[in-house]
Design a protein around this motif. Structure first.
Motif, PDB file in Angstrom:
ATOM      1  N   GLY A  51       0.831  -1.204   0.000  1.00  0.00           N
ATOM      2  CA  GLY A  51       0.000   0.000   0.000  1.00  0.00           C
ATOM      3  C   GLY A  51       0.862   1.250   0.000  1.00  0.00           C
ATOM      4  N   VAL A  55       3.984   1.469  -1.075  1.00  0.00           N
ATOM      5  CA  VAL A  55       4.692   1.574  -2.348  1.00  0.00           C
ATOM      6  C   VAL A  55       3.748   2.048  -3.456  1.00  0.00           C
ATOM      7  CG1 VAL A  55       5.977   0.284  -4.100  1.00  0.00           C
ATOM      8  CG2 VAL A  55       6.349  -0.206  -1.672  1.00  0.00           C
ATOM      9  N   MET A  56       2.497   1.602  -3.391  1.00  0.00           N
ATOM     10  CA  MET A  56       1.550   1.953  -4.443  1.00  0.00           C
ATOM     11  C   MET A  56       0.790   3.240  -4.134  1.00  0.00           C
ATOM     12  SD  MET A  56       0.232  -1.925  -5.021  1.00  0.00           S
ATOM     13  CE  MET A  56      -1.157  -1.452  -6.041  1.00  0.00           C
ATOM     14  N   ALA A  57       1.283   3.982  -3.192  1.00  0.00           N
ATOM     15  CA  ALA A  57       0.694   5.274  -2.834  1.00  0.00           C
ATOM     16  C   ALA A  57      -0.767   5.145  -2.450  1.00  0.00           C
ATOM     17  CB  ALA A  57       0.873   6.275  -3.979  1.00  0.00           C
TER      18      ALA A  57
END
Lengths: 242, 116, 111, 497
Positions: free
Chosen positions: A178, A180-182
């Motif tokens: 989450g 890392v994927m903003a």
């Protein structure tokens, strides 16, 4: 970030801040190393007379710590063991950041786990070394102990997470993905994980401003990376050139 | 080393460190909910032997700890048996394997036990 | 700059005790400098000092050691025309110690 | 034998790593440079009022100009691999003479003024401001480094303390707190073309004397030409070769080699010095000015090659820096390296059988070879890495019957400095020099006791001057010190007589 628990919110913000500091600091430092000129050829000789030879000798030195081996076998044993183990531990953690997980990472887990188990040993050895020899005690500052203790605590809390106080790995991975994927999601409120994660954030934030930058600096050392060819090829000093 | 070479090395180093993050972000997209394992619903019962949250973190304890007691030390009649798990979680591929492949962890149970 | 007192006169010397002004030199000064170096001046010592001063007058530099030894050999006999004998006279080295007593500046460089 | 008014390290059976003795060498101070010498070399004549700000500004400037300095201040992990590698530490036990601790003297100021951590957590980070006290430490301990680069061999990151001590000295010079020995010499070379300040007429007299002297000894007219336009080779030697013994014996050796080879050569009165003390103080401008003087002299004389004599740090400057500082040397013959070391020149003649050598002329000597630090770790001879080790040895084996190696742990790439290099060859630093010579003296003593060595050959003017002065403290006679070309001179047969 709406709908996050207060704890998750705090850690999401902290994580982004540390990531920014880490990469910003790293770029700033490496950029400085890269663009600052070498006005003179200061290769420590005997050194290879060709670019290819220099690349090979640097790969050998970085892969084996050969110059440290020449310098002190006892320090080499501890230092080399620590770095190899650290590499294994990094590899082990990659599965928590990569989705889907490459099969190779699954295969190396047992080896990497062995590394994680051994991690405290070289760290304790390196700590003891600084205390035991008068020369090393003299040169060791609180900062030198701090890094070793921090790494030791990270290692121990990680082992605790694995063997003593389990936590929800799927939840942790989701939390990390989450980030890392903003698109942050809640962090599993597991104390052992929170401790481990907090220590890692501290290390990452400290990294660019400390001697840990040796990890990047080693690729730029002029005495090692310059080719011993000053008579054959005129080295031009960028700030003195007309 | 010339400045161009040095800058290339600096960029390579940062790129290497950022690579796992970029790989994940690029592969899964930004601003979308992080992927999560989709598990098959349990059958035959509505509650597990222990609370679900506890099981997520500690199920391996039951399995490996009891394995050691039962198989290696011959102690029979423990509270839980792996066959018991399978009565509700009937399909390994749709339950166990989902989380395990998500986290990149290989379960040891199936080295010995066969579950469809 | 430090000064030393010799026969009621203030004489300027550098950090190593060499005369700053060559004109300040006299036999009395030489004897005093020699005493501070624990060198007792004999006629043979004076031969060295006198030659150094003559050479310096002409060339504004102390002579090469080889030139000095050869000259001393000519004056005092071949057996004394060598570095070893000069070191016997001036244990601190003919270049530095003898120059100091002769009032010459200290030789500089890789010497 | 020379007596010391300080305690000498024990050199029997090698020098052991000493226990640390904090402050053991803190009392050694250099003589300050005079106003005239500071001005002449481009520095403020006196300590400037706002010296701290000026020093920090200079430090900042140097970190932006030198990758080495910026990187080396950052990346040391204080592993201690260098700690027992410095001859000054081994000889004195003063912990500030451990390379890592010497670097720390600058690094603690760097941390305080240029890093976040140091500014925030001063004491914990061992960060310190540049106080008068710290400056005094700099003055002391950055003049107990001979810039020999031995530490850089063992450092995992190749950190070279020489780079840091050079920067420190440039910073001290830039606030008007320079060292007399180096600055006086640099001022002289700018004025007269050589470190001793030998005027042209004295140089002529000296060279004429040598011609007569060699004629007397050999019956052959060996020439020592000065300012001879159109000569094939310009020969640049350390000016100590025109003054000291045993230096001059190598000078005679070079002349005989040129005579025997039938190659015309000349000295230059404009550039009568090979040593370049600009490097010792890290001054790019002074180093360049001295190097440029030599290039100009070669151009004026119309020579085709430049050959350089036996001088260590000078050869590093010539080999590694000349091309950058004073190049391109496109007026010279492209078939020869610029510069060519006299050992490369002589060895090539030996390999071509162009010299007649009588080894037995050196039979009274059992010879060993001392690798001078800056030749070993800052230069190369020939085309192969490590040629700087093999070529002088090839010469010695060609001119002597009895040749013995010292312990390779104290020689070659790992050679111990003589203890007098890098601007330390000054009498007020004698205690540092004597103690710093201990590791090499121990290596020499070992081959003297066990293998009958009585002569140590070398190719550095500082090594020669330093060893003749300090070896007697260890009961080794100064006559043990010889130049490589001094032994060539003994063996070479000129015909005639």
């Amino acid at each position: 970030m709406s709908g996050l628990s207060p704890l998750s919110l705090v850690y999401a913000v902290l994580s982004y801040a540390v990531t920014a500091v880490f990469f910003g600091g790293l770029l700033h430092k490496l950029w400085g190393y890269a663009v600052t000129p070498n006005p003179l050829n200061i290769a420590t000789t005997p050194a290879p007379a060709t670019r290819g030879g220099v690349i090979v000798s640097n790969i050998v030195n970085i892969a084996t710590f050969s110059s440290l081996f020449k310098g002190n076998r006892w320090t080499w044993i501890g230092g080399y063991a620590f770095h190899v183990i650290l590499l294994a531990v990094f590899a082990r953690h990659l599965r928590l950041f990569l989705h889907p997980v490459p099969p190779l990472l699954v295969l190396i887990q047992p080896v990497a786990l062995l590394g994680a188990l051994l991690l405290p040993l070289p760290l304790i050895y390196l700590l003891a070394r600084r205390k035991a020899v008068d020369r090393y005690a003299w040169i060791s500052s609180p900062a030198d102990y701090f890094v070793l203790v921090l790494l030791l605590l990270i290692g121990l809390s990680g082992l605790g997470l694995k063997f003593v106080s389990h936590s929800d790995m799927v939840g942790i991975k989701q939390f990390l993905l989450g980030l890392v994927m903003a698109s942050p999601v809640d962090m599993p409120p597991h104390p052992a994980f929170i401790i481990h994660f907090t220590l890692v954030l501290m290390l990452a934030a400290y990294f660019p401003f400390s001697k840990l930058m040796h990890a990047g600096g080693v690729f730029f050392s002029p005495t090692r990376t310059m080719v011993d060819d000053p008579r054959e090829r005129r080295h031009v000093n960028p700030w003195a050139a007309k | 080393m010339n400045a161009k070479g040095s800058i290339a090395i600096a960029i390579t180093l940062v790129a290497l460190i950022a690579a796992p993050l970029l790989y994940t972000a690029a592969g899964n997209g930004l601003f979308t909910k992080p992927p999560a394992p989709q598990l098959a619903k349990a059958v035959n019962a509505t509650e597990c032997v222990e609370p679900a949250g506890w099981m997520r973190a500690n199920h391996m304890n039951l399995l490996t700890h009891q394995r050691d007691l039962i198989v290696r030390e011959g102690e029979r009649g423990r509270k839980y048996r792996i066959e018991g798990c399978a009565t509700c979680h009937t399909k390994r591929a749709e339950f166990c394997d989902r989380c395990h492949s998500y986290a990149g962890a290989k379960p040891e149970c199936f080295d010995c036990h066969y579950l469809p | 700059m430090a000064t030393i007192q010799i026969a009621g006169k203030n004489i300027e010397v550098d950090e190593d005790g060499y005369l700053v002004n060559l004109e300040d030199w006299s036999e009395e000064v030489a004897n005093s400098l020699a005493a501070s170096e624990q060198v007792e001046m004999s006629p043979n010592h004076w031969e060295v000092v006198n030659f150094l001063r003559e050479y310096y007058q002409e060339y504004k530099i102390a002579p090469m050691i080889r030139i000095l030894t050869k000259e001393i050999g000519k004056k005092l006999g071949k057996d004394k025309g060598n570095t070893k004998y000069l070191y016997e006279l001036y244990p601190g080295g003919p270049a530095k110690q003898a120059c100091k007593i002769a009032g010459l500046p200290k030789p500089t460089g890789c010497v | 034998m020379a007596k010391a008014d300080f305690e000498l390290p024990n050199i029997e059976n090698g020098v052991r790593v000493p226990a640390i003795k904090p402050g053991a060498m803190a009392h050694v101070k250099y003589h300050p440079a005079s106003e005239a010498h500071l001005s002449k070399t481009g520095f403020p004549a006196n300590r400037v009022d706002n010296w701290k700000e000026v020093a920090l500004a200079k430090m900042n400037e140097l970190m932006g100009k030198y990758k080495s300095l910026q990187l080396f201040l950052d990346v040391c992990v204080k592993c201690g691999a260098c700690a027992d590698k410095c001859h000054y530490f081994l000889g004195t036990g003063d912990p500030n003479n451990m390379p890592v601790a010497r670097q720390e003297l600058m690094r603690k100021v760097y941390r305080k003024n240029f890093t976040v951590g140091g500014a925030l957590f001063g004491g914990l980070a061992r960060a310190e401001d540049l106080t008068e006290e710290v400056l005094q430490e700099w003055m002391t301990y950055f003049h107990q480094c001979s810039q020999c680069r031995r530490c850089s061999v063992f450092c995992p990151f190749g950190i070279d303390t020489a780079e840091i001590s050079m920067a420190a000295r440039e910073i001290m010079d830039s606030i008007g707190a320079g060292q007399k020995y180096t600055l006086e010499i640099i001022a002289k070379v700018h004025d007269t073309g050589n470190n001793l300040g030998i005027p042209k007429n004295a140089l002529i007299g000296t060279l004429e004397f040598l011609e007569e002297d060699v004629k007397e000894a050999t019956g052959v007219d060996v020439k020592f030409p000065l300012d001879q336009k159109g000569a094939e080779v310009m020969l640049i030697v350390p000016s100590a070769d025109f003054f000291s013994s045993p230096h001059v014996d190598s000078l005679v050796g070079y002349a005989k080699v040129f005579h025997a080879a039938g190659i015309s050569y000349t000295f230059s009165s404009h550039a009568s010095e090979f040593a370049n003390f600009g490097m010792f103080i890290g001054s790019y401008d002074n180093t360049k000015k001295i190097a440029t003087r030599i290039a100009d002299a070669g151009r004026d004389l119309g020579v085709k090659r430049i050959v350089v004599g036996e001088c260590g740090h000078a050869y590093r400057v010539a080999y590694s820096f000349w091309n950058t500082l004073a190049g391109p040397f496109d007026f010279l013959d492209k078939n020869y390296p610029v510069p060519t070391h006299i050992c490369e020149f002589t060895e090539e003649l030996i390999r071509r059988n162009a010299l007649t050598l009588d080894k037995s002329a050196n039979d009274e000597f059992t010879v060993t070879y001392h690798d001078s630090c800056n030749v070993a770790r800052g230069s190369r001879m020939g085309t192969e890495p490590g040629g700087q080790f093999e070529i002088p040895r090839n010469i010695l084996k060609a001119v002597c019957n009895k040749y013995v190696e010292m312990d390779p742990e104290s020689n070659r790439e790992k050679t111990f400095c003589c203890g007098g290099g890098g601007g330390l060859l000054s009498d007020e630093l004698l205690e540092v020099r004597v103690k710093g010579a201990a590791p090499k003296a121990a290596a020499l003593k070992e081959v003297m006791d066990n293998q009958g060595v009585n002569t140590m050959a070398m190719i550095c003017a500082i090594c020669k001057a330093q060893f003749t002065k300090v070896l007697p403290y260890y009961d080794i006679p100064m006559e043990a010190v010889a130049g490589v070309h001094q032994l060539v001179s003994n063996a070479i047969q000129l015909g005639g007589k």
